[in-house]
Design an enzyme around this catalytic site. Structure first.
Site, short mmCIF file in Angstrom:
data_model
loop_
_atom_site.label_atom_id
_atom_site.label_comp_id
_atom_site.label_asym_id
_atom_site.label_seq_id
_atom_site.Cartn_x
_atom_site.Cartn_y
_atom_site.Cartn_z
N ARG A 1 -6.77 12.65 0.92
CA ARG A 1 -5.66 13.06 1.81
C ARG A 1 -4.33 12.43 1.43
O ARG A 1 -3.28 12.89 1.80
CB ARG A 1 -5.99 12.75 3.27
N HIS A 2 -4.37 11.31 0.70
CA HIS A 2 -3.09 10.78 0.20
C HIS A 2 -3.15 10.59 -1.31
O HIS A 2 -2.80 11.48 -2.05
CB HIS A 2 -2.58 9.57 0.99
N HIS B 1 -5.66 3.57 -1.55
CA HIS B 1 -6.99 3.94 -1.06
C HIS B 1 -7.28 5.37 -1.49
O HIS B 1 -6.68 6.31 -0.97
CB HIS B 1 -6.98 3.82 0.48
N ARG C 1 -9.28 8.17 -0.97
CA ARG C 1 -10.25 8.61 0.05
C ARG C 1 -11.09 9.75 -0.47
O ARG C 1 -10.65 10.51 -1.33
CB ARG C 1 -9.51 9.07 1.31
N GLY D 1 1.13 -1.43 4.37
CA GLY D 1 1.51 -0.11 3.90
C GLY D 1 2.32 0.72 4.87
O GLY D 1 3.54 0.88 4.71
N HIS D 2 1.67 1.23 5.88
CA HIS D 2 2.26 2.27 6.72
C HIS D 2 3.65 1.88 7.25
O HIS D 2 4.60 2.67 7.17
CB HIS D 2 1.31 2.59 7.89
N ASP E 1 -0.08 4.45 -0.12
CA ASP E 1 -0.78 5.68 0.26
C ASP E 1 0.13 6.70 0.95
O ASP E 1 0.05 7.91 0.71
CB ASP E 1 -1.91 5.38 1.25
N HIS E 2 0.99 6.19 1.83
CA HIS E 2 1.72 7.15 2.67
C HIS E 2 2.94 7.77 1.99
O HIS E 2 3.53 8.71 2.51
CB HIS E 2 2.02 6.54 4.04
N GLU F 1 -8.66 0.42 -2.92
CA GLU F 1 -9.52 0.45 -1.73
C GLU F 1 -10.48 1.61 -1.88
O GLU F 1 -10.06 2.73 -2.22
CB GLU F 1 -8.67 0.64 -0.47
N THR G 1 -7.15 6.52 10.18
CA THR G 1 -6.95 5.41 9.25
C THR G 1 -8.20 4.55 9.33
O THR G 1 -9.10 4.85 10.11
CB THR G 1 -5.67 4.62 9.60
N THR G 2 -8.25 3.48 8.54
CA THR G 2 -9.44 2.62 8.55
C THR G 2 -9.47 1.85 9.85
O THR G 2 -8.72 0.90 10.04
CB THR G 2 -9.41 1.69 7.32
N GLU H 1 -11.04 -9.43 2.94
CA GLU H 1 -9.78 -9.10 3.61
C GLU H 1 -10.10 -8.92 5.08
O GLU H 1 -10.95 -8.12 5.45
CB GLU H 1 -9.17 -7.83 3.01
N ASN I 1 0.86 -1.19 0.00
CA ASN I 1 0.00 0.00 0.00
C ASN I 1 0.90 1.25 0.00
O ASN I 1 1.70 1.44 0.92
CB ASN I 1 -0.90 -0.04 1.24
N HIS J 1 -3.61 -4.65 7.76
CA HIS J 1 -3.69 -3.50 8.66
C HIS J 1 -2.83 -3.72 9.90
O HIS J 1 -3.00 -4.68 10.63
CB HIS J 1 -5.12 -3.18 9.12
N GLY J 2 -1.89 -2.80 10.06
CA GLY J 2 -1.04 -2.83 11.26
C GLY J 2 0.03 -3.91 11.24
O GLY J 2 0.64 -4.19 12.28
N1 PXP Z 1 -5.79 -3.26 3.93
C1 PXP Z 1 -6.75 -2.31 3.94
C2 PXP Z 1 -8.12 -2.68 3.43
C3 PXP Z 1 -6.47 -1.01 4.39
O1 PXP Z 1 -7.44 -0.08 4.38
C4 PXP Z 1 -5.15 -0.70 4.80
C5 PXP Z 1 -4.81 0.68 5.21
O2 PXP Z 1 -5.52 1.06 6.28
C6 PXP Z 1 -4.20 -1.72 4.78
C7 PXP Z 1 -4.54 -2.99 4.34
C8 PXP Z 1 -2.78 -1.47 5.18
O3 PXP Z 1 -2.70 -1.13 6.52
P1 PXP Z 1 -1.32 -0.58 7.08
O4 PXP Z 1 -1.07 0.72 6.39
O5 PXP Z 1 -1.56 -0.45 8.54
O6 PXP Z 1 -0.26 -1.60 6.74
#
Ligand code: PXP
Length: 259
Positions: free
Chosen positions: A52-53, A46, A48, A214-215, A12-13, A72, A102-103, A153, A10, A192-193
């Protein structure tokens, strides 16, 4: 299905950092290409509501490179129109609240069943592989199944943020729901995370087909470079992966009350 666990990076950041100053640097497209060179199987972004990104212009450019894009998106008419115009490889419907950082949780596919149905139908009819970002629960999985989503997911945010026994319980919940999803013909993904320190037990769940991360990877790239951070994540995922092919068998079945 093979046993290989795909990595969706991901980006996005990268756009978040660019947007802090405006302009064009750092370029999310360059990050996508670097991630792919380092072993990513696809790119996740994503778009949004508040942009924002990732922006619409980024999306246009991401569609021009030869990498599967997982878009996304919130279940809104605006995002549906954008997805149908661009036709990415995949779309993942996520909950979205403007004020969230974040989500923060999964989509309530069970509670929003009727609202979601036309979105899944229209994306699927356009040939876009559609997934729903849900909590690992039977009620949500049941709803995803009835909505006809080929992919779900699992939100791993809770797993990532709790510790000790609570984390073991959450991991088991994800593993059980991944087995149940696969047994019912839905391809389970997770994300996520996820970070170097917690990815191994998730990657070891044999039914999971893809992780979206991603992050952490973008943050780590500040210290090691993006290629190194993606390569290391890829290696940790591969090392954690059982060598046997992913199996759809298992004794679990959904105790679905098919209303
Ligand atoms: N999967 C989905 C559906 C997400 O929305 C996100 C970002 O929030 C991620 C994966 C990746 O999460 P992270 O940036 O915490 O790795």
């Amino acid at each position: 299905m093979t046993g290989k666990l795909r990595l969706g990076v991901n980006i996005d950041h990268v756009a978040t950092i660019r947007n802090a100053r405006g302009g064009v640097h750092p370029d999310p497209l360059r990050a996508a290409l670097a991630a792919a060179a380092a072993g990513a199987d696809g790119i996740t972004a994503h778009l949004r509501e508040d942009r924002r990104h990732i922006t619409d212009g980024d999306l246009d450019r991401l569609m021009e490179i030869d990498l599967p894009l997982n878009l996304e998106m919130a279940a809104t008419e605006e995002m549906l129109g954008i997805a149908l115009r661009h036709r990415p490889h995949a779309a993942c419907i996520v909950p979205e609240r403007r004020e969230e950082r974040t989500t923060e949780g999964g989509l309530d596919a069970a509670g929003q069943f009727e609202m979601l149905r036309p979105f899944v139908d229209r994306l699927q009819s356009a040939g876009i592989r559609t997934s729903l970002f849900i909590e690992p629960s039977e009620a949500q999985l049941d709803a995803a199944l009835r909505l006809g989503a080929p992919v779900i997911e699992f939100h791993t945010g809770r797993f990532a943020h709790v510790m000790g026994e609570e984390q073991v319980t959450e991991l088991q919940r994800i593993a059980d729901m991944a087995a149940l999803a696969a047994k019912n013909g839905i391809e389970p993904h997770a994300g996520h995370g996820l970070i170097f320190d917690n990815v191994a037990p998730i990657a070891a769940i044999p039914q999971l087909a893809e992780l979206n991360i991603g992050h952490f990877l973008i943050g780590e790239a500040i210290f090691t470079g993006l290629e190194a951070s993606v390569k290391r994540m890829r290696a940790m995922m591969d090392a954690a992966r059982p060598s046997t092919p992913r199996s759809n068998s298992g004794e679990l079945s959904l105790g679905i009350d098919r209303r």
